[in-house]
Design a protein around this motif. Structure first.
Motif, PDB file in Angstrom:
ATOM      1  N   GLN A 195     -45.638   0.465  33.495  1.00  0.00           N
ATOM      2  CA  GLN A 195     -46.462   1.551  32.994  1.00  0.00           C
ATOM      3  C   GLN A 195     -45.544   2.633  32.442  1.00  0.00           C
ATOM      4  OE1 GLN A 195     -48.786   3.947  35.849  1.00  0.00           O
ATOM      5  NE2 GLN A 195     -50.510   3.769  34.439  1.00  0.00           N
ATOM      6  N   GLY A 196     -45.556   2.797  31.135  1.00  0.00           N
ATOM      7  CA  GLY A 196     -44.625   3.740  30.523  1.00  0.00           C
ATOM      8  C   GLY A 196     -43.200   3.270  30.704  1.00  0.00           C
ATOM      9  N   LEU A 222     -45.036  -0.542  37.828  1.00  0.00           N
ATOM     10  CA  LEU A 222     -46.276  -0.091  38.459  1.00  0.00           C
ATOM     11  C   LEU A 222     -46.099   0.136  39.955  1.00  0.00           C
ATOM     12  CD1 LEU A 222     -48.943  -2.348  36.684  1.00  0.00           C
ATOM     13  CD2 LEU A 222     -48.786   0.153  36.554  1.00  0.00           C
ATOM     14  N   SER A 223     -45.281  -0.680  40.587  1.00  0.00           N
ATOM     15  CA  SER A 223     -45.093  -0.581  42.037  1.00  0.00           C
ATOM     16  C   SER A 223     -44.464   0.740  42.464  1.00  0.00           C
ATOM     17  CB  SER A 223     -44.226  -1.729  42.540  1.00  0.00           C
ATOM     18  OG  SER A 223     -42.949  -1.701  41.932  1.00  0.00           O
ATOM     19  N   GLU A 224     -43.798   1.436  41.542  1.00  0.00           N
ATOM     20  CA  GLU A 224     -43.182   2.716  41.883  1.00  0.00           C
ATOM     21  C   GLU A 224     -44.227   3.787  42.189  1.00  0.00           C
ATOM     22  OE1 GLU A 224     -39.755   3.979  39.444  1.00  0.00           O
ATOM     23  OE2 GLU A 224     -39.928   2.017  38.466  1.00  0.00           O
ATOM     24  N   GLY A 225     -45.472   3.513  41.840  1.00  0.00           N
ATOM     25  CA  GLY A 225     -46.541   4.457  42.131  1.00  0.00           C
ATOM     26  C   GLY A 225     -47.204   4.229  43.466  1.00  0.00           C
TER      27      GLY A 225
END
Length: 232
Positions: A134-135, A139-142
């Motif tokens: 994402q960007g 995604l998992s960093e969120g």
């Protein structure tokens, strides 16, 4: 998250860390070190409490300054001297810690920030399987996630968990051992959404064979259970 704790053996990188702290928070900073010029340099920028560092290893240095800080506070952010805060580091650590500790049935040990030079579970260079993007992030960093071991290069710890386990008097494997000891006492460890840049190994160096060899004698004499685990 009432204060920040740092132990340093004189790495220049601590100057960068203290500067980044001064930009993003007014939390008091407990600094264990031997260079009093740091106190004079940052006293107008940071609420700095300086303590002499007479230890010869990571574990003893951090145990002393964390013990001292816990006489005044109930939760701390423990930092290596070679990390750099971003504008969202503290905000996300605080939100994630509150999310994990409010009305929960489990006990939280370490909550560690993600980084670019750290154990795999915290490392943004190691995405989980089938991770999306994402960007400019995975995604998992969120997400917050549980981990067996946290490297506390920038991590929250509370007084209750700290009372169950301390760092062993070594450099390498000190993170693994304190996390495993806390886990045996019923605590869970987590990876935060927060991020810090980590220069990496500015104190112990990057001679990995030497780093691996150094704790052998201490572990064999004092923690034979861990000696068997790491050197079997």
């Amino acid at each position: 998250m009432e204060a920040i704790v740092i132990a340093t053996a004189g790495s220049k990188s601590v100057n960068v860390l203290l500067e980044s702290i001064s930009q993003y928070t007014d939390l008091p900073v407990y600094l264990s070190g031997n260079d009093l010029s740091l106190l004079y340099k940052f006293i107008s920028k940071v609420d700095l409490i300086f303590r002499p560092n007479t230890a010869t290893n990571f574990g003893d240095a951090y145990n002393e300054i964390i013990d001292y800080a816990f006489t005044r506070h109930d939760s701390l952010i423990v930092c290596n001297d070679d990390v750099v805060f971003t504008p969202t580091t503290l905000e996300l650590l605080k939100k994630d810690y509150e999310h994990l500790t409010v009305d929960r049935e489990f006990k939280v040990g370490w909550l560690g920030a993600r980084s670019d030079y750290v154990l795999h579970h915290q490392n943004i260079r190691f995405p989980i399987e089938n991770d999306g993007i994402q960007g400019l992030k995975y995604l998992s960093e969120g997400n917050i996630k549980e981990a067996e071991v946290i490297a506390p290069i920038c991590a929250v710890i509370n007084k209750e968990a700290w009372g169950e386990a301390k760092f062993p008097s070594i450099n390498w494997f000190s993170d693994n051992i304190i996390c495993m000891d806390m886990s045996k006492a019923g605590y869970k460890h987590f990876v935060s959404r927060a991020y810090v840049h980590h220069a990496g190994s500015q104190t112990v160096g990057m001679d990995y064979e030497k780093c691996l060899e150094e704790p052998k004698a201490w572990l064999k004499a004092n923690r034979p259970d861990m000696y068997e685990l790491f050197y079997a």
